[in-house]
Design a protein around this motif. Structure first.
Motif, mmCIF file in Angstrom:
data_model
loop_
_atom_site.group_PDB
_atom_site.id
_atom_site.type_symbol
_atom_site.label_atom_id
_atom_site.label_comp_id
_atom_site.label_asym_id
_atom_site.label_seq_id
_atom_site.Cartn_x
_atom_site.Cartn_y
_atom_site.Cartn_z
ATOM 1 N N ARG A 107 0.846 -1.205 0.000
ATOM 2 C CA ARG A 107 0.000 0.000 0.000
ATOM 3 C C ARG A 107 0.879 1.253 0.000
ATOM 4 N NH1 ARG A 107 -2.851 -2.870 4.059
ATOM 5 N NH2 ARG A 107 -2.438 -1.279 5.644
ATOM 6 N N ARG A 108 1.993 1.176 0.716
ATOM 7 C CA ARG A 108 2.916 2.320 0.765
ATOM 8 C C ARG A 108 3.569 2.546 -0.595
ATOM 9 N NH1 ARG A 108 4.659 6.759 1.060
ATOM 10 N NH2 ARG A 108 6.430 7.444 2.310
ATOM 11 N N VAL A 109 3.893 1.458 -1.314
ATOM 12 C CA VAL A 109 4.441 1.590 -2.674
ATOM 13 C C VAL A 109 3.463 2.341 -3.558
ATOM 14 C CG1 VAL A 109 4.986 0.307 -4.779
ATOM 15 C CG2 VAL A 109 5.966 -0.426 -2.603
ATOM 16 N N ARG A 110 2.206 1.913 -3.534
ATOM 17 C CA ARG A 110 1.194 2.564 -4.375
ATOM 18 C C ARG A 110 1.030 4.033 -4.009
ATOM 19 N NH1 ARG A 110 -2.741 -0.851 -3.510
ATOM 20 N NH2 ARG A 110 -3.739 0.324 -1.838
ATOM 21 N N GLU A 111 0.977 4.289 -2.701
ATOM 22 C CA GLU A 111 0.814 5.671 -2.234
ATOM 23 C C GLU A 111 1.989 6.544 -2.656
ATOM 24 O OE1 GLU A 111 1.946 6.825 1.960
ATOM 25 O OE2 GLU A 111 -0.240 6.904 2.148
ATOM 26 N N ALA A 112 3.212 6.036 -2.501
ATOM 27 C CA ALA A 112 4.400 6.820 -2.847
ATOM 28 C C ALA A 112 4.448 7.121 -4.339
ATOM 29 C CB ALA A 112 5.662 6.070 -2.407
ATOM 30 N N LEU A 113 4.117 6.143 -5.169
ATOM 31 C CA LEU A 113 4.146 6.362 -6.619
ATOM 32 C C LEU A 113 3.067 7.338 -7.063
ATOM 33 C CD1 LEU A 113 4.854 2.707 -7.812
ATOM 34 C CD2 LEU A 113 6.402 4.662 -7.983
ATOM 35 N N GLN A 114 1.932 7.332 -6.373
ATOM 36 C CA GLN A 114 0.872 8.276 -6.704
ATOM 37 C C GLN A 114 1.256 9.694 -6.299
ATOM 38 O OE1 GLN A 114 -2.442 6.515 -4.610
ATOM 39 N NE2 GLN A 114 -3.084 5.288 -6.364
ATOM 40 N N GLN A 115 1.976 9.815 -5.200
ATOM 41 C CA GLN A 115 2.331 11.138 -4.693
ATOM 42 C C GLN A 115 3.518 11.749 -5.423
ATOM 43 O OE1 GLN A 115 2.956 10.425 -0.519
ATOM 44 N NE2 GLN A 115 0.774 10.515 -0.010
ATOM 45 N N ASP A 116 4.402 10.910 -5.964
ATOM 46 C CA ASP A 116 5.631 11.429 -6.581
ATOM 47 C C ASP A 116 5.932 10.646 -7.856
ATOM 48 O OD1 ASP A 116 8.083 12.408 -7.286
ATOM 49 O OD2 ASP A 116 9.091 11.926 -5.398
ATOM 50 N N ASN A 117 5.597 11.210 -8.997
ATOM 51 C CA ASN A 117 5.814 10.506 -10.266
ATOM 52 C C ASN A 117 7.254 10.609 -10.760
ATOM 53 O OD1 ASN A 117 5.964 13.129 -11.220
ATOM 54 N ND2 ASN A 117 4.022 13.059 -12.355
ATOM 55 N N THR A 118 8.131 11.242 -9.957
ATOM 56 C CA THR A 118 9.546 11.289 -10.334
ATOM 57 C C THR A 118 10.354 10.140 -9.713
ATOM 58 O OG1 THR A 118 10.244 12.700 -8.483
ATOM 59 C CG2 THR A 118 9.394 13.811 -10.453
ATOM 60 N N LEU A 119 9.737 9.357 -8.843
ATOM 61 C CA LEU A 119 10.434 8.225 -8.232
ATOM 62 C C LEU A 119 10.887 7.242 -9.314
ATOM 63 C CD1 LEU A 119 8.218 7.297 -5.139
ATOM 64 C CD2 LEU A 119 10.530 8.240 -5.082
ATOM 65 N N ILE A 120 12.109 6.760 -9.195
ATOM 66 C CA ILE A 120 12.574 5.702 -10.095
ATOM 67 C C ILE A 120 12.009 4.391 -9.569
ATOM 68 C CG2 ILE A 120 14.595 4.481 -10.986
ATOM 69 C CD1 ILE A 120 16.102 7.132 -10.887
ATOM 70 N N ASP A 121 11.239 3.720 -10.413
ATOM 71 C CA ASP A 121 10.367 2.629 -9.975
ATOM 72 C C ASP A 121 10.981 1.260 -10.242
ATOM 73 O OD1 ASP A 121 8.309 0.953 -9.324
ATOM 74 O OD2 ASP A 121 6.912 1.691 -10.844
ATOM 75 N N PHE A 122 11.607 0.679 -9.202
ATOM 76 C CA PHE A 122 12.062 -0.704 -9.248
ATOM 77 C C PHE A 122 11.068 -1.631 -8.556
ATOM 78 C CE2 PHE A 122 16.373 1.378 -9.435
ATOM 79 C CZ PHE A 122 16.768 0.852 -10.649
ATOM 80 N N ALA A 123 9.859 -1.122 -8.256
ATOM 81 C CA ALA A 123 8.876 -1.898 -7.486
ATOM 82 C C ALA A 123 7.810 -2.544 -8.358
ATOM 83 C CB ALA A 123 8.215 -0.999 -6.443
ATOM 84 N N SER A 124 7.344 -1.847 -9.382
ATOM 85 C CA SER A 124 6.197 -2.335 -10.167
ATOM 86 C C SER A 124 6.600 -3.500 -11.053
ATOM 87 C CB SER A 124 5.621 -1.197 -11.018
ATOM 88 O OG SER A 124 5.186 -0.140 -10.194
ATOM 89 N N GLY A 125 5.907 -4.616 -10.898
ATOM 90 C CA GLY A 125 6.258 -5.835 -11.625
ATOM 91 C C GLY A 125 5.628 -5.906 -12.991
#
Length: 481
Positions: A107-125
């Motif tokens: 849930r925290r991954v989803r929340e963080a990605l929604q709040q900051d679209n500049t995050l480099i995303d190694f989480a989404s499969g």
């Protein structure tokens, strides 16, 4: 007042608010009665005053209590007339359902990605836009006229898609089946949901890999299943462990991801595949084979699926477009005995009357098009390049702080952080540094493991992303010294 449970996942203030609301509904605190002061109640319950302030604020928001400066907090008497009326306590309903929420980290991954679209995303499969067949699918949609009638679809799945899958599975996976033995699902996760809800009962014991993607899915716990671990080593699970679990716990089903397993990237040893099928046959034990990654084999020679080696029908085979083409189509499939397909299709009809026909038509056209093989070749090439970039960056930035085995397919790199480190501290520090990943504990591992998905980030984000992760890791290690 009842003491709050500090081991509960529910916040302390919410526990206190719920307890007061319950006591009011029971008549312990009648309308107009004075509640304990914030300071007194905090001392009584052994919590901070700020926690009680939050609890009273929650009750005020529901209209249950009223606070006035100098007069304290009282049970509401007038707001809805002489007879108090209450908004339903939605928090209690939300917490009380049998279908569990996602794990807090996810849930925290989803929340963080929604709040900051500049995050480099190694989480989404999932595949990034740069390696998905976007152009090919758009071309097919432009060239083909899809059905003008958008009524309910066949709950078993769009007929032409199932026919196309018969050819696809035979050509690419060596699986011989018929369209009547295929169920189309909304991705592979729905297949797992239907299996756990329809073919198993609360209290049943099942075996899953350790670590495993299955640990990140609360659907198993929501179904009331008992989970038992099959440790994964360099060759995958050990079939003798299946026999041991059957003897000890009478497991009803085995869930495996034998090809480039999520999260470890391990491919089940060929000899162990044969032995696993022998054990399943001996015990009459069903195997659920989740096979989303096999066609990403970097050498172009995917491991043989269990289903193609299964002469007696022990294996329920699950596949998906999500990891090889387009996750947004939400098209997956299951190959199973016809009686199982009928049972699950009936359940699907109760849920949603069948998957939308439009994405099924797109998927069918893609499978029958000349684009499939060239796309798969490009996909393997790009994934291999991204994998090597990731490995090179880790060796450059953290040569003595992480260890890993190099996968030969799939989308993930499974890393062990050599120094002891808190998953939560590293996760939050990484977000502050501008990068996000999935902690290994999500998949049942001990603290100190990390899953990097290299398919989602763009090529030019991988090296900077690992530099950010390295800075976050060093910051956490410095704090603990």
């Amino acid at each position: 007042m009842r003491q709050p449970d500090r081991h509960s996942n529910q916040p302390l203030y919410q526990q206190i608010a719920d307890d007061i609301e319950r006591r009011i509904s029971y008549g312990e605190f009648p309308p107009g009665s004075l509640l304990p002061s914030e300071r007194k109640l905090a001392e009584q319950l052994g919590v901070n005053r700020s926690t009680v302030i939050l609890a009273y604020a929650e009750l005020r928001a529901l209209g249950i209590v009223e606070s006035r400066t100098g007069s304290g907090t009282r049970v509401s008497k007038y707001k809805w007339g002489a007879t108090p009326k209450h908004t339903p306590n939605w928090h209690r309903y939300v917490e009380g359902g049998s279908f569990l929420p996602n794990l807090p980290f996810l849930r925290r991954v989803r929340e963080a990605l929604q709040q900051d679209n500049t995050l480099i995303d190694f989480a989404s499969g999932e595949l990034g836009a740069d390696i998905s067949p976007v152009k090919e699918i758009n071309t097919l949609m432009d060239e083909n006229h899809y059905t003008a009638y958008l009524g309910y679809a066949d709950p078993q799945g769009f007929g032409p898609l199932r026919e196309a899958l018969v050819t696809y599975l035979s050509q690419y996976r060596g699986i011989q089946t018929t369209e009547s033995s295929i169920l189309i699902t909304s991705g592979s996760q729905q297949s797992l949901y239907l299996i756990t809800q329809c073919l198993l009962a609360p209290g049943d014991a099942v075996a899953i890999e350790d670590p495993s993607y299955c640990y990140s899915l609360p659907i198993f716990q929501s179904a009331g299943l008992r989970l038992f671990r099959l440790p994964v080593d360099a060759k995958g699970i050990r079939p003798e462990d299946v026999r041991s679990l059957y003897k000890k716990h009478r497991i009803k089903m085995v869930f495996v991801n034998p090809n480039y397993q999520n999260p470890t990237g391990i491919a089940l040893d060929a000899g162990r595949r044969i032995e696993l099928l022998d054990v399943a046959s001996e015990l009459g034990l069903p195997i659920v084979e989740d096979d989303p990654f096999s066609l990403t084999a970097y050498n172009g020679m995917p491991p043989q699926p269990l289903k193609s080696m299964d002469p007696i029908g022990s294996v329920l085979y699950i596949g998906s477009f999500s990891k090889i083409a387009a996750s947004g189509l939400r098209v997956g499939w299951m190959v199973a005995p016809h009686s199982v397909v009928d049972r699950l299709a009936d359940a699907r009809q109760q849920m949603d009357f069948g998957l939308s026909v439009v994405p099924q038509q797109v998927a069918a056209q893609f499978l029958k098009s000349p684009y499939v093989q060239p796309h798969l070749e490009r996909l393997r090439m790009h994934l291999l390049y991204k994998r090597d970039l990731l490995i090179s960056a880790l060796r450059q930035e953290l040569p003595d702080l992480v260890s890993f085995s190099i996968p030969q397919g799939g989308l993930h790199l499974w890393c062990k952080i050599i120094p002891e480190v808190s998953d939560n501290k590293l996760f939050e520090e990484a977000i502050r540094h501008g990068v996000i990943f999935v902690p290994g504990s999500v998949y049942g591992s001990d603290s100190g493991y990390v899953r990097f998905t290299f398919a989602r980030p763009k090529t030019d984000e991988i090296v900077p992303g690992i530099a950010k992760f390295a800075a976050a890791l060093r910051a956490v290690l410095a704090q603990s010294n």
